[in-house]
Motif scaffolding. Structure first.
Motif, PDB file in Angstrom:
ATOM      1  N   CYS A 146      16.670   6.019   8.274  1.00  0.00           N
ATOM      2  CA  CYS A 146      15.700   5.232   7.504  1.00  0.00           C
ATOM      3  C   CYS A 146      15.068   4.193   8.420  1.00  0.00           C
ATOM      4  CB  CYS A 146      16.398   4.529   6.348  1.00  0.00           C
ATOM      5  SG  CYS A 146      17.141   5.669   5.171  1.00  0.00           S
ATOM      6  N   TYR A 147      13.778   3.951   8.215  1.00  0.00           N
ATOM      7  CA  TYR A 147      13.042   2.995   9.031  1.00  0.00           C
ATOM      8  C   TYR A 147      12.189   2.104   8.141  1.00  0.00           C
ATOM      9  CZ  TYR A 147      14.414   6.045  12.816  1.00  0.00           C
ATOM     10  OH  TYR A 147      15.158   6.781  13.694  1.00  0.00           O
ATOM     11  N   PHE A 148      12.320   0.785   8.344  1.00  0.00           N
ATOM     12  CA  PHE A 148      11.460  -0.139   7.627  1.00  0.00           C
ATOM     13  C   PHE A 148      10.057  -0.045   8.202  1.00  0.00           C
ATOM     14  CE2 PHE A 148      15.637  -2.023   6.846  1.00  0.00           C
ATOM     15  CZ  PHE A 148      15.578  -2.105   5.460  1.00  0.00           C
ATOM     16  N   LEU A 149       9.071  -0.134   7.318  1.00  0.00           N
ATOM     17  CA  LEU A 149       7.676   0.013   7.724  1.00  0.00           C
ATOM     18  C   LEU A 149       6.930  -1.310   7.642  1.00  0.00           C
ATOM     19  CD1 LEU A 149       6.849   3.334   5.847  1.00  0.00           C
ATOM     20  CD2 LEU A 149       7.352   3.053   8.277  1.00  0.00           C
ATOM     21  N   SER A 150       6.091  -1.547   8.618  1.00  0.00           N
ATOM     22  CA  SER A 150       5.200  -2.701   8.592  1.00  0.00           C
ATOM     23  C   SER A 150       3.993  -2.353   7.703  1.00  0.00           C
ATOM     24  CB  SER A 150       4.720  -3.027  10.000  1.00  0.00           C
ATOM     25  OG  SER A 150       3.880  -1.994  10.487  1.00  0.00           O
ATOM     26  N   GLU A 151       3.191  -3.349   7.406  1.00  0.00           N
ATOM     27  CA  GLU A 151       1.985  -3.100   6.606  1.00  0.00           C
ATOM     28  C   GLU A 151       1.079  -2.105   7.310  1.00  0.00           C
ATOM     29  OE1 GLU A 151      -0.016  -6.458   4.675  1.00  0.00           O
ATOM     30  OE2 GLU A 151       1.740  -7.670   5.199  1.00  0.00           O
ATOM     31  N   ASP A 152       0.911  -2.270   8.607  1.00  0.00           N
ATOM     32  CA  ASP A 152       0.046  -1.371   9.374  1.00  0.00           C
ATOM     33  C   ASP A 152       0.579   0.060   9.362  1.00  0.00           C
ATOM     34  OD1 ASP A 152      -2.217  -0.875  11.120  1.00  0.00           O
ATOM     35  OD2 ASP A 152      -0.745  -0.670  12.747  1.00  0.00           O
ATOM     36  N   GLN A 153       1.891   0.223   9.538  1.00  0.00           N
ATOM     37  CA  GLN A 153       2.487   1.556   9.518  1.00  0.00           C
ATOM     38  C   GLN A 153       2.333   2.214   8.150  1.00  0.00           C
ATOM     39  OE1 GLN A 153       6.377   0.310  10.849  1.00  0.00           O
ATOM     40  NE2 GLN A 153       6.125   1.421  12.781  1.00  0.00           N
ATOM     41  N   LEU A 154       2.548   1.441   7.091  1.00  0.00           N
ATOM     42  CA  LEU A 154       2.401   1.999   5.745  1.00  0.00           C
ATOM     43  C   LEU A 154       0.957   2.439   5.500  1.00  0.00           C
ATOM     44  CD1 LEU A 154       3.702   2.714   3.062  1.00  0.00           C
ATOM     45  CD2 LEU A 154       3.276   0.371   2.313  1.00  0.00           C
ATOM     46  N   LYS A 155       0.026   1.672   5.992  1.00  0.00           N
ATOM     47  CA  LYS A 155      -1.389   2.022   5.850  1.00  0.00           C
ATOM     48  C   LYS A 155      -1.697   3.345   6.554  1.00  0.00           C
ATOM     49  CE  LYS A 155      -3.668  -1.875   5.887  1.00  0.00           C
ATOM     50  NZ  LYS A 155      -4.433  -3.038   6.347  1.00  0.00           N
ATOM     51  N   LYS A 156      -1.137   3.516   7.759  1.00  0.00           N
ATOM     52  CA  LYS A 156      -1.376   4.731   8.545  1.00  0.00           C
ATOM     53  C   LYS A 156      -0.810   5.982   7.873  1.00  0.00           C
ATOM     54  CE  LYS A 156      -1.287   2.673  13.177  1.00  0.00           C
ATOM     55  NZ  LYS A 156      -0.482   2.629  14.430  1.00  0.00           N
ATOM     56  N   ILE A 157       0.340   5.839   7.224  1.00  0.00           N
ATOM     57  CA  ILE A 157       1.025   7.003   6.663  1.00  0.00           C
ATOM     58  C   ILE A 157       0.633   7.274   5.201  1.00  0.00           C
ATOM     59  CG2 ILE A 157       3.168   5.946   5.802  1.00  0.00           C
ATOM     60  CD1 ILE A 157       4.614   8.231   7.394  1.00  0.00           C
ATOM     61  N   SER A 158      -0.012   6.321   4.560  1.00  0.00           N
ATOM     62  CA  SER A 158      -0.399   6.453   3.144  1.00  0.00           C
ATOM     63  C   SER A 158      -1.227   7.694   2.814  1.00  0.00           C
ATOM     64  CB  SER A 158      -1.140   5.200   2.679  1.00  0.00           C
ATOM     65  OG  SER A 158      -0.241   4.129   2.576  1.00  0.00           O
ATOM     66  N   PRO A 159      -2.115   8.163   3.695  1.00  0.00           N
ATOM     67  CA  PRO A 159      -2.871   9.375   3.361  1.00  0.00           C
ATOM     68  C   PRO A 159      -2.008  10.613   3.127  1.00  0.00           C
ATOM     69  CG  PRO A 159      -3.920   8.212   5.173  1.00  0.00           C
ATOM     70  CD  PRO A 159      -2.591   7.546   4.934  1.00  0.00           C
ATOM     71  N   PHE A 160      -0.769  10.577   3.555  1.00  0.00           N
ATOM     72  CA  PHE A 160       0.127  11.720   3.405  1.00  0.00           C
ATOM     73  C   PHE A 160       1.009  11.627   2.163  1.00  0.00           C
ATOM     74  CE2 PHE A 160      -0.840  11.098   7.888  1.00  0.00           C
ATOM     75  CZ  PHE A 160      -1.403  12.330   8.189  1.00  0.00           C
ATOM     76  N   LEU A 161       0.830  10.586   1.374  1.00  0.00           N
ATOM     77  CA  LEU A 161       1.576  10.444   0.118  1.00  0.00           C
ATOM     78  C   LEU A 161       1.000  11.363  -0.939  1.00  0.00           C
ATOM     79  CD1 LEU A 161       1.928   6.565   0.087  1.00  0.00           C
ATOM     80  CD2 LEU A 161       3.789   8.204   0.321  1.00  0.00           C
TER      81      LEU A 161
END
Length: 88
Positions: free
Chosen positions: A51-66
């Motif tokens: 498990c890895y905690f995500l920063s705001e920037d990381q969450l933004k980058k990966i959000s299109p794959f949700l």
């Protein structure tokens, strides 16, 4: 058996899991998308199990794959990239 990757949303005040958001992305694509993600020593570059905690920037980058939209609130919640086996 299938690996499932999710973004977990935890409430900061009590560390309670509030919601899981399903990701539709391979581990290779995660590493390419989150180019600043540093894997733990016991994790593998071809699979991401820890498990890895995500920063705001990381969450933004990966959000299109949700598979559903997320409206992050970093003041209230912590977001974590997680992986588990789905035995269905």
């Amino acid at each position: 058996m299938k690996l499932v990757r999710v973004i977990e949303e935890f409430r900061k005040e009590d560390d309670c899991l509030v919601k899981e958001y399903l990701l539709n992305i391979s581990s290779e694509k995660i590493l390419a998308t989150l180019d600043d993600l540093v894997l733990n020593d016991d994790d593998y570059t071809d699979e991401i199990y820890d498990c890895y905690f995500l920063s705001e920037d990381q969450l933004k980058k990966i959000s299109p794959f949700l598979t559903e939209e997320i409206n992050p609130d970093f003041d209230t919640y912590i977001y974590q990239l997680s992986c588990y086996e789905d035995n269905k």
